[in-house]
Write an enzyme that holds these catalytic residues in place. Structure first.
Site, PDB file in Angstrom:
ATOM      1  N   ASP A 298       0.821  -1.219   0.000  1.00  0.00           N
ATOM      2  CA  ASP A 298       0.000   0.000   0.000  1.00  0.00           C
ATOM      3  C   ASP A 298       0.848   1.259   0.000  1.00  0.00           C
ATOM      4  O   ASP A 298       0.397   2.326  -0.421  1.00  0.00           O
ATOM      5  CB  ASP A 298      -0.935   0.003   1.208  1.00  0.00           C
ATOM      6  CG  ASP A 298      -2.033  -1.020   0.994  1.00  0.00           C
ATOM      7  OD1 ASP A 298      -1.812  -2.188   1.355  1.00  0.00           O
ATOM      8  OD2 ASP A 298      -3.072  -0.660   0.414  1.00  0.00           O
TER       9      ASP A 298
ATOM     10  N   ASN B 150       1.537  -3.029   4.164  1.00  0.00           N
ATOM     11  CA  ASN B 150       0.557  -3.865   3.460  1.00  0.00           C
ATOM     12  C   ASN B 150      -0.446  -4.372   4.485  1.00  0.00           C
ATOM     13  O   ASN B 150      -0.358  -4.062   5.687  1.00  0.00           O
ATOM     14  CB  ASN B 150       1.271  -5.021   2.736  1.00  0.00           C
ATOM     15  CG  ASN B 150       0.368  -5.721   1.738  1.00  0.00           C
ATOM     16  OD1 ASN B 150      -0.300  -5.070   0.929  1.00  0.00           O
ATOM     17  ND2 ASN B 150       0.297  -7.034   1.784  1.00  0.00           N
TER      18      ASN B 150
HETATM   19  O1  MRU Z   1      -7.846  -2.868   2.781  1.00  0.00           O
HETATM   20  P1  MRU Z   1      -7.502  -3.233   1.371  1.00  0.00           P
HETATM   21  O2  MRU Z   1      -8.290  -4.406   0.873  1.00  0.00           O
HETATM   22  O3  MRU Z   1      -7.578  -2.046   0.443  1.00  0.00           O
HETATM   23  O4  MRU Z   1      -5.982  -3.679   1.443  1.00  0.00           O
HETATM   24  C1  MRU Z   1      -5.347  -4.064   0.262  1.00  0.00           C
HETATM   25  C2  MRU Z   1      -3.967  -4.570   0.470  1.00  0.00           C
HETATM   26  O5  MRU Z   1      -3.428  -4.557   1.538  1.00  0.00           O
HETATM   27  C3  MRU Z   1      -3.230  -5.018  -0.766  1.00  0.00           C
HETATM   28  O6  MRU Z   1      -2.346  -6.045  -0.478  1.00  0.00           O
HETATM   29  C4  MRU Z   1      -2.444  -3.822  -1.327  1.00  0.00           C
HETATM   30  O7  MRU Z   1      -3.290  -2.720  -1.519  1.00  0.00           O
HETATM   31  C5  MRU Z   1      -1.760  -4.139  -2.598  1.00  0.00           C
HETATM   32  S1  MRU Z   1      -2.919  -4.267  -3.925  1.00  0.00           S
HETATM   33  C6  MRU Z   1      -2.095  -4.532  -5.368  1.00  0.00           C
END
Ligand code: MRU
Length: 346
Positions: free
Chosen positions: A237, A246
């Site tokens: 993220d 992440n």
């Molecule tokens: O809370 P989320 O579902 O938005 O979290 C997503 C993640 O942690 C993913 O692993 C990250 O965004 C990478 S997506 C290519």
């Protein structure tokens, strides 16, 4: 997956997105005609995943520009800026959201009229979406080379087509490896509490006929100890010069992978890098207690007990074997200086 996760609907002049909270039981698309509805979709995780949030934020600014028709450019830009800030406040950890929003907003600042600005904004947002697909393909090609001919890969959360415009980052690596003829099977961690792993990763991979099994998050160390995991590949993220942010649970997998001498890879576009920040500067999103305390109507935690519902964690870069980007792989060992230099060269 042929469908795009989030895209501009040219018939309605608004944003379509795959409603991810309904998966895997129900596959449907929702249409966001207002900034409030888009903000709600982001908050509720109807659209989620760092690169997809970047694309959603970009289309959000295009939507805002199309909705305001004030003939005075200063007040038009002020209204779009307010919408942009509102969208940006929906989720704090994934840097791609603000990156997509800012890139489109910057593109319209010198426009001569709101009409021209709306056209430029849409063009820029569509470029971001198209670039995201290209970047995921490149990340996939780079990462696929690191996987053995035959392997079992553990992944956490969903860093797939549903988390991007299409194809995916971590799952893009797996898709590219399969496309290159490698025999890859996947262990998808459930990813409590919102189950992006069991609901979304398992759904997309099984639709592509890529072998996948789902485990509880706490089963990962046990499988590593038994020699059943050859590599871990996750998305990100935000990547500061010293840590990878992440989904909560990623750090635990990185520590376990290190202990069992299993490579731990991160796949992410350079738009996820935020090298000027340090681990301690990043705001970790905390979500509502209901996500932990209830399963449907069933109470899982006594009302009198508080919860800590952090949505993300941070993994020090020392635990990361390589980061796959659209510009190639960055390999360990890193130093702060090297990462900063890489960011500059990126
Ligand atoms: O809370 P989320 O579902 O938005 O979290 C997503 C993640 O942690 C993913 O692993 C990250 O965004 C990478 S997506 C290519």
């Amino acid at each position: 997956m042929d469908e795009k996760t989030v895209y501009w609907n040219h018939d309605t002049g608004s944003i379509n997105l795959i409603e991810q909270t309904a998966l895997p039981a129900d596959y449907r698309t929702v249409n966001c005609k207002t900034i409030e509805r888009l903000a709600e979709a982001i908050r509720r995780l109807e659209v989620r995943g760092a690169p997809a949030l970047g694309v959603a934020g970009a289309f959000g600014v295009a939507l805002s520009a199309s909705l305001h028709d004030d003939s005075n450019m200063d007040s038009f830009l002020r209204l779009v800026r307010e919408d942009a800030e509102y969208l940006n406040s929906t989720r704090p950890t994934a840097v791609n959201l603000s990156w997509g929003i800012n890139r489109v907003y910057e593109s319209i600042k010198d426009s001569s009229s709101p009409k021209e600005a709306a056209e430029i904004a849409l063009h820029e947002a569509e470029s971001i979406a198209a670039e995201d697909e290209m970047m995921c393909r490149k990340i996939g090609e780079t990462g696929a080379k690191f996987l053995p001919e035959e392997c079992t890969v553990l992944t956490h959360c969903n860093a797939g087509a549903l988390a991007c415009y299409t194809w995916g980052t971590a799952l893009g690596v797996i898709r590219s490896a399969v496309e290159a003829g490698k025999n890859v099977s996947v262990i998808s961690c459930e990813t409590r509490p919102l189950n992006q792993g069991s609901r979304l990763t398992a759904w997309e991979l099984s639709r592509d006929n890529i072998p996948v099994k789902t485990i509880t998050d706490s089963c990962a160390a046990f499988l590593m100890k038994r020699g059943e995991i050859d590599a871990v590949v996750v998305g990100a993220d935000r990547i500061t010069h010293d840590a990878v942010f992440n989904k909560i649970g990623t750090y635990m997998h990185a520590v376990c992978a290190k202990h069992h001498d299993i490579p731990f890879y991160v796949a992410a576009p350079t738009s996820t890098f935020d090298a000027k920040l340090s681990e301690k500067d990043v705001v970790i999103e905390e979500r509502d207690r209901s996500e932990l305390a209830k399963c449907g109507e069933r109470l899982l935690i006594p009302d009198s007990v508080d919860v800590l519902n952090y949505a993300f964690d941070s993994t020090p870069v020392e635990l990361v074997s390589a980061i796959f980007t659209e510009k190639g792989a960055i390999r360990a060992p890193y130093s702060v200086k090297e990462i900063l230099q890489l960011k500059v060269s990126i």
